[in-house]
Design a protein around this motif. Structure first.
Motif, PDB file in Angstrom:
ATOM      1  N   UNK A  74     -12.726 -33.843  -6.697  1.00  0.00           N
ATOM      2  CA  UNK A  74     -11.545 -33.660  -7.535  1.00  0.00           C
ATOM      3  C   UNK A  74     -11.613 -34.545  -8.779  1.00  0.00           C
ATOM      4  N   UNK A  75     -12.028 -35.810  -8.606  1.00  0.00           N
ATOM      5  CA  UNK A  75     -12.124 -36.727  -9.739  1.00  0.00           C
ATOM      6  C   UNK A  75     -13.278 -36.348 -10.651  1.00  0.00           C
ATOM      7  N   UNK A  80     -23.394 -44.531  -8.808  1.00  0.00           N
ATOM      8  CA  UNK A  80     -24.778 -44.491  -9.278  1.00  0.00           C
ATOM      9  C   UNK A  80     -25.204 -43.076  -9.628  1.00  0.00           C
ATOM     10  N   UNK A  81     -24.892 -42.127  -8.741  1.00  0.00           N
ATOM     11  CA  UNK A  81     -25.382 -40.755  -8.916  1.00  0.00           C
ATOM     12  C   UNK A  81     -24.556 -39.939  -9.906  1.00  0.00           C
ATOM     13  N   UNK A  82     -23.242 -40.129  -9.912  1.00  0.00           N
ATOM     14  CA  UNK A  82     -22.381 -39.242 -10.703  1.00  0.00           C
ATOM     15  C   UNK A  82     -21.732 -39.914 -11.904  1.00  0.00           C
ATOM     16  N   UNK A 120     -14.845 -33.679 -15.956  1.00  0.00           N
ATOM     17  CA  UNK A 120     -15.503 -32.563 -16.632  1.00  0.00           C
ATOM     18  C   UNK A 120     -14.524 -31.763 -17.477  1.00  0.00           C
ATOM     19  N   UNK A 121     -13.296 -31.637 -16.972  1.00  0.00           N
ATOM     20  CA  UNK A 121     -12.274 -30.858 -17.664  1.00  0.00           C
ATOM     21  C   UNK A 121     -11.454 -31.703 -18.643  1.00  0.00           C
ATOM     22  N   UNK A 122     -11.880 -32.953 -18.822  1.00  0.00           N
ATOM     23  CA  UNK A 122     -11.237 -33.875 -19.780  1.00  0.00           C
ATOM     24  C   UNK A 122      -9.789 -34.195 -19.435  1.00  0.00           C
ATOM     25  N   UNK A 123      -9.461 -34.205 -18.159  1.00  0.00           N
ATOM     26  CA  UNK A 123      -8.144 -34.660 -17.747  1.00  0.00           C
ATOM     27  C   UNK A 123      -8.123 -36.186 -17.771  1.00  0.00           C
ATOM     28  N   UNK A 124      -6.984 -36.752 -18.103  1.00  0.00           N
ATOM     29  CA  UNK A 124      -6.860 -38.211 -18.174  1.00  0.00           C
ATOM     30  C   UNK A 124      -6.464 -38.781 -16.820  1.00  0.00           C
ATOM     31  N   UNK A 125      -7.045 -39.937 -16.483  1.00  0.00           N
ATOM     32  CA  UNK A 125      -6.838 -40.539 -15.172  1.00  0.00           C
ATOM     33  C   UNK A 125      -6.421 -42.003 -15.320  1.00  0.00           C
ATOM     34  N   UNK A 126      -5.285 -42.351 -14.731  1.00  0.00           N
ATOM     35  CA  UNK A 126      -4.854 -43.740 -14.656  1.00  0.00           C
ATOM     36  C   UNK A 126      -5.054 -44.248 -13.235  1.00  0.00           C
ATOM     37  N   UNK A 172      -9.005 -24.911  -7.828  1.00  0.00           N
ATOM     38  CA  UNK A 172      -9.752 -23.688  -8.137  1.00  0.00           C
ATOM     39  C   UNK A 172     -11.233 -23.981  -8.367  1.00  0.00           C
ATOM     40  N   UNK A 173     -11.511 -25.144  -8.970  1.00  0.00           N
ATOM     41  CA  UNK A 173     -12.880 -25.498  -9.341  1.00  0.00           C
ATOM     42  C   UNK A 173     -13.669 -26.128  -8.191  1.00  0.00           C
ATOM     43  N   UNK A 174     -12.956 -26.766  -7.249  1.00  0.00           N
ATOM     44  CA  UNK A 174     -13.640 -27.521  -6.205  1.00  0.00           C
ATOM     45  C   UNK A 174     -14.168 -26.605  -5.092  1.00  0.00           C
TER      46      UNK A 174
END
Length: 287
Positions: free
Chosen positions: A240-241, A201-203, A246-252, A227-229
């Motif tokens: 992490x997700x 809901x929030x993110x 945000x960094x446009x990494x692909x997730x399966x 590094x970002x977290x």
């Protein structure tokens, strides 16, 4: 002639070569431990069995945070049994957090893919070959195990892990229609499902299981995300997700069965729940 043909072939990207040459890939499993003396031999045996039967090149890196129950001694014996080329013990003197455990483990990892999972037998290694197949099919940067899609599920959790809920079922004659034979209070959604509900809901992260910790990463992707977290504790996996999107990494995603620990006590308590809520609000305000 063969070498001439190779020299004339177009240059392929690193990702294309990884997909075309799977035997060159190596998978480093990071196992952070704290008081897992009984569980560690079992999870390591299951990992070795799964990798060996699948013909996958691997190493298992155990990061023990000064467990007082003798986990480190067990890890040292496992290193001798399976060989230091397969089992690497990289301990720390005290409990320093999950994120720093991953950083510490990656310093010693020689694989180009990193697998993170719990050492308490909640995550069965039998799903790892499915993670690898999924990654190759979609050339994903991350593959995450999900308890909330397909035939995924959660088994064996008690009330302690169900106290954050998106709705405890009311005491009414129709509650059993939801398929549970438990009393209404036991049919409440578990901690992580409630956490995922609030987070969706929030993110609006676009992934079904944010609080899970059974994942496969490209090594360089995991390094960048860490590094970002900025979160700690149980919020870390969720962030992490969120950062990956945000960094446009692909997730399966691969459906998994999550089973409550066989030995030892859960490390989830009231403090972790309060920290989760604080962390969630911080992510909502900053992302």
């Amino acid at each position: 002639m063969a070498s001439l043909e190779v020299s004339r072939s177009p240059r392929r990207s690193r990702r294309e070569l990884e997909v075309r040459s799977p035997r060159q890939n190596k998978y480093s499993v990071l196992l952070p431990t704290y008081n897992e003396r009984e569980n560690l031999p079992l999870i390591v045996w299951l990992l070795v069995k799964s990798f060996s039967e699948s013909g996958i090149n691997y190493e298992i890196i155990i990061i023990d945070d000064g467990s007082p129950d003798g986990t480190r001694d067990v890890a040292e014996q496992l290193e001798k049994i399976y060989g230091s080329d397969r089992i690497l013990l990289r301990p720390r003197e005290k409990k320093l957090g999950l994120g720093t455990a991953y950083i510490h483990g990656m310093k010693h990892a020689t694989g180009n893919y990193i697998i993170i999972m719990d050492a308490d037998l909640s995550h069965h290694p039998k799903f790892i070959p499915e993670f690898i197949r999924k990654q190759k099919e979609g050339n994903f940067d991350i593959v995450s195990g999900t308890r909330y899609k397909g035939n995924g599920g959660v088994y064996g959790w008690d009330l302690k892990r169900k106290i954050i809920s998106d709705g405890v079922l009311p005491c009414c004659p129709g509650w059993s229609l939801l398929g549970s034979s438990d009393p209404p209070i036991l049919a409440s959604w578990d901690y992580s499902r409630g956490a995922n509900f609030l987070t969706q809901i929030l993110l609006r992260p676009g992934a079904s299981d944010l609080t899970g910790s059974f994942r496969l990463y490209r090594k360089e992707v995991l390094e960048k995300l860490i590094e970002k977290c900025v979160s700690k504790g149980y919020v870390f996996q969720m962030e992490m997700i969120v950062r990956a999107r945000q960094l446009n990494y692909t997730i399966g995603e691969v459906p998994i069965s999550f089973v409550d620990r066989v030995y030892g006590e859960s490390k989830l308590g009231g403090n972790e729940i309060v920290s989760f809520l604080k962390g969630l609000l911080t992510l909502f305000a900053t992302t």
